[in-house]
Design an enzyme around this catalytic site. Sequence first.
Site, PDB file in Angstrom:
ATOM      1  N   LYS A  13       0.830  -1.212   0.000  1.00 57.89           N
ATOM      2  CA  LYS A  13       0.000   0.000   0.000  1.00 57.89           C
ATOM      3  C   LYS A  13       0.864   1.262   0.000  1.00 57.89           C
ATOM      4  CE  LYS A  13      -1.997  -1.158   3.877  1.00 57.89           C
ATOM      5  NZ  LYS A  13      -1.210  -2.367   4.170  1.00 57.89           N
ATOM      6  N   ARG A  88      -9.197   0.084   9.753  1.00 57.22           N
ATOM      7  CA  ARG A  88      -8.666  -1.259  10.021  1.00 57.22           C
ATOM      8  C   ARG A  88      -9.630  -2.077  10.866  1.00 57.22           C
ATOM      9  NH1 ARG A  88      -2.788   0.043   9.535  1.00 57.22           N
ATOM     10  NH2 ARG A  88      -1.514  -1.754  10.020  1.00 57.22           N
ATOM     11  N   ARG A 127      11.916  -5.458   4.390  1.00 56.24           N
ATOM     12  CA  ARG A 127      11.535  -4.048   4.186  1.00 56.24           C
ATOM     13  C   ARG A 127      12.476  -3.089   4.920  1.00 56.24           C
ATOM     14  NH1 ARG A 127       5.471  -1.965   5.269  1.00 56.24           N
ATOM     15  NH2 ARG A 127       5.799  -2.657   7.415  1.00 56.24           N
ATOM     16  N   ARG A 163      11.780  -1.469  10.629  1.00 54.08           N
ATOM     17  CA  ARG A 163      10.828  -1.247  11.716  1.00 54.08           C
ATOM     18  C   ARG A 163      10.911  -2.364  12.745  1.00 54.08           C
ATOM     19  NH1 ARG A 163       5.198   0.109   8.759  1.00 54.08           N
ATOM     20  NH2 ARG A 163       4.442  -1.061  10.563  1.00 54.08           N
ATOM     21  N   ARG A 174       0.535  -9.349  13.624  1.00 54.40           N
ATOM     22  CA  ARG A 174      -0.119  -8.328  12.798  1.00 54.40           C
ATOM     23  C   ARG A 174      -0.966  -8.977  11.702  1.00 54.40           C
ATOM     24  NH1 ARG A 174       4.791  -5.304  10.795  1.00 54.40           N
ATOM     25  NH2 ARG A 174       3.386  -3.873   9.757  1.00 54.40           N
TER      26      ARG A 174
HETATM   27  P1  ADP Z   1       2.318  -1.856   3.209  1.00 53.85           P
HETATM   28  O1  ADP Z   1       2.355  -0.340   3.139  1.00 53.85           O
HETATM   29  O2  ADP Z   1       1.095  -2.428   2.568  1.00 53.85           O
HETATM   30  O3  ADP Z   1       2.556  -2.391   4.584  1.00 53.85           O
HETATM   31  P2  ADP Z   1       4.830  -1.653   1.725  1.00 53.85           P
HETATM   32  O4  ADP Z   1       4.441  -0.737   0.614  1.00 53.85           O
HETATM   33  O5  ADP Z   1       5.635  -1.072   2.835  1.00 53.85           O
HETATM   34  O6  ADP Z   1       3.516  -2.401   2.321  1.00 53.85           O
HETATM   35  O7  ADP Z   1       5.588  -2.890   1.066  1.00 53.85           O
HETATM   36  C1  ADP Z   1       6.117  -3.940   1.882  1.00 53.85           C
HETATM   37  C2  ADP Z   1       7.446  -4.408   1.305  1.00 53.85           C
HETATM   38  O8  ADP Z   1       7.214  -5.070   0.069  1.00 53.85           O
HETATM   39  C3  ADP Z   1       8.427  -3.281   1.018  1.00 53.85           C
HETATM   40  O9  ADP Z   1       9.722  -3.747   1.343  1.00 53.85           O
HETATM   41  C4  ADP Z   1       8.279  -3.038  -0.495  1.00 53.85           C
HETATM   42  O10 ADP Z   1       9.492  -2.571  -1.074  1.00 53.85           O
HETATM   43  C5  ADP Z   1       7.922  -4.430  -1.007  1.00 53.85           C
HETATM   44  N1  ADP Z   1       6.983  -4.397  -2.136  1.00 53.85           N
HETATM   45  C6  ADP Z   1       5.938  -3.545  -2.331  1.00 53.85           C
HETATM   46  N2  ADP Z   1       5.266  -3.840  -3.466  1.00 53.85           N
HETATM   47  C7  ADP Z   1       5.887  -4.939  -3.997  1.00 53.85           C
HETATM   48  C8  ADP Z   1       5.666  -5.729  -5.191  1.00 53.85           C
HETATM   49  N3  ADP Z   1       4.661  -5.482  -6.035  1.00 53.85           N
HETATM   50  N4  ADP Z   1       6.506  -6.765  -5.397  1.00 53.85           N
HETATM   51  C9  ADP Z   1       7.499  -7.027  -4.548  1.00 53.85           C
HETATM   52  N5  ADP Z   1       7.780  -6.325  -3.428  1.00 53.85           N
HETATM   53  C10 ADP Z   1       6.980  -5.289  -3.143  1.00 53.85           C
HETATM   54  P1  AMP Z   2       1.287   0.296   9.575  1.00 46.79           P
HETATM   55  O1  AMP Z   2       2.390   1.294   9.381  1.00 46.79           O
HETATM   56  O2  AMP Z   2       0.058   0.629   8.778  1.00 46.79           O
HETATM   57  O3  AMP Z   2       1.735  -1.133   9.386  1.00 46.79           O
HETATM   58  O4  AMP Z   2       0.842   0.443  11.105  1.00 46.79           O
HETATM   59  C1  AMP Z   2       1.749   0.193  12.168  1.00 46.79           C
HETATM   60  C2  AMP Z   2       0.988   0.065  13.481  1.00 46.79           C
HETATM   61  O5  AMP Z   2       0.303   1.309  13.784  1.00 46.79           O
HETATM   62  C3  AMP Z   2      -0.112  -0.981  13.496  1.00 46.79           C
HETATM   63  O6  AMP Z   2       0.384  -2.291  13.780  1.00 46.79           O
HETATM   64  C4  AMP Z   2      -1.014  -0.459  14.618  1.00 46.79           C
HETATM   65  O7  AMP Z   2      -0.468  -0.721  15.904  1.00 46.79           O
HETATM   66  C5  AMP Z   2      -0.952   1.056  14.396  1.00 46.79           C
HETATM   67  N1  AMP Z   2      -2.011   1.492  13.460  1.00 46.79           N
HETATM   68  C6  AMP Z   2      -1.849   2.039  12.226  1.00 46.79           C
HETATM   69  N2  AMP Z   2      -3.036   2.310  11.659  1.00 46.79           N
HETATM   70  C7  AMP Z   2      -3.984   1.920  12.552  1.00 46.79           C
HETATM   71  C8  AMP Z   2      -5.411   1.916  12.549  1.00 46.79           C
HETATM   72  N3  AMP Z   2      -6.130   2.370  11.511  1.00 46.79           N
HETATM   73  N4  AMP Z   2      -6.046   1.454  13.659  1.00 46.79           N
HETATM   74  C9  AMP Z   2      -5.363   1.012  14.725  1.00 46.79           C
HETATM   75  N5  AMP Z   2      -4.028   0.965  14.770  1.00 46.79           N
HETATM   76  C10 AMP Z   2      -3.324   1.410  13.711  1.00 46.79           C
END
Ligand code: ADP
Ligand code: AMP
Length: 216
Positions: A13, A88, A127, A163, A174
């Site tokens: 995302k 969420r 990541r 992270r 998660r």
């Molecule tokens: P989210 O925001 O949904 O948690 P991220 O955008 O941070 O996910 O992506 C998670 C990991 O996967 C990152 O390390 C990113 O570089 C990688 N990634 C994102 N999209 C793709 C894809 N289409 N194919 C392979 N790796 C991806």
């Molecule tokens: P994310 O960066 O989206 O993976 O979020 C990291 C962490 O932030 C999550 O595991 C939750 O602890 C908190 N968080 C982010 N968005 C929300 C949400 N909409 N509702 C509750 N907790 C959230």
Amino acid sequence: MRIILLGAPGAGKGTQAATLNEELNAPHIATGDLFRAALSQGTPLGLEAKSYMDRGELVPDNVTVRMLLERISQPDAADGYILDGFPRSLAQAEALDDALKSRNENIDKVLLVDVSEDELVRRLSGRWICRTCQKPFHVINNPPKKDGLCDVCDPEDGELYQRDDDKPETVRNRLGVYQDQTAPLIDYYTAQGILTSINGEQEIESVRADLLAALE
Ligand code: ADP
Ligand code: AMP
């Protein structure tokens, strides 16, 4: 346009929102980024969120909804936004719908980025994120041009970090929280007739093309 990017942690995302926001000229609003910013500034909100984030649990709905509604009331969000990581839970989705209805607004489109659990684990474990702009990279799938540095923010800034909640134990929790509390939103938005599912297990560029096609 008011858009929600729905999908499990690691679905891509943030990666997609980082370029879609330019294409759509709408701010990318990620509640996880807002909590991490509050935490790095040491605000009461950040400190309250920390214990939940460390465990991979959801921050309570009332706290999260208040923060999000305040963010979307800012001038840059007046004409639309891309939400990432919110809502969420059903309670969050309903609170958002109620708040929008009172302003005669609505969500235009929900894009579900669909990725299998094995691939999510692979993505989260590799990541790396920019401390300055939050852009995600991946050691194998999407490496930065220079080791440990963000392509966008280097040379002034842009140290990449991993992270704490991307550790395997927290990742498992998660993904469980996503299945229990967030996945029911798929039915919620399908019933509203605004959800499109995208295959998130393709090259980043192909996912982007499918997302843009779904928005046309
Ligand atoms: P989210 O925001 O949904 O948690 P991220 O955008 O941070 O996910 O992506 C998670 C990991 O996967 C990152 O390390 C990113 O570089 C990688 N990634 C994102 N999209 C793709 C894809 N289409 N194919 C392979 N790796 C991806
Ligand atoms: P994310 O960066 O989206 O993976 O979020 C990291 C962490 O932030 C999550 O595991 C939750 O602890 C908190 N968080 C982010 N968005 C929300 C949400 N909409 N509702 C509750 N907790 C959230």
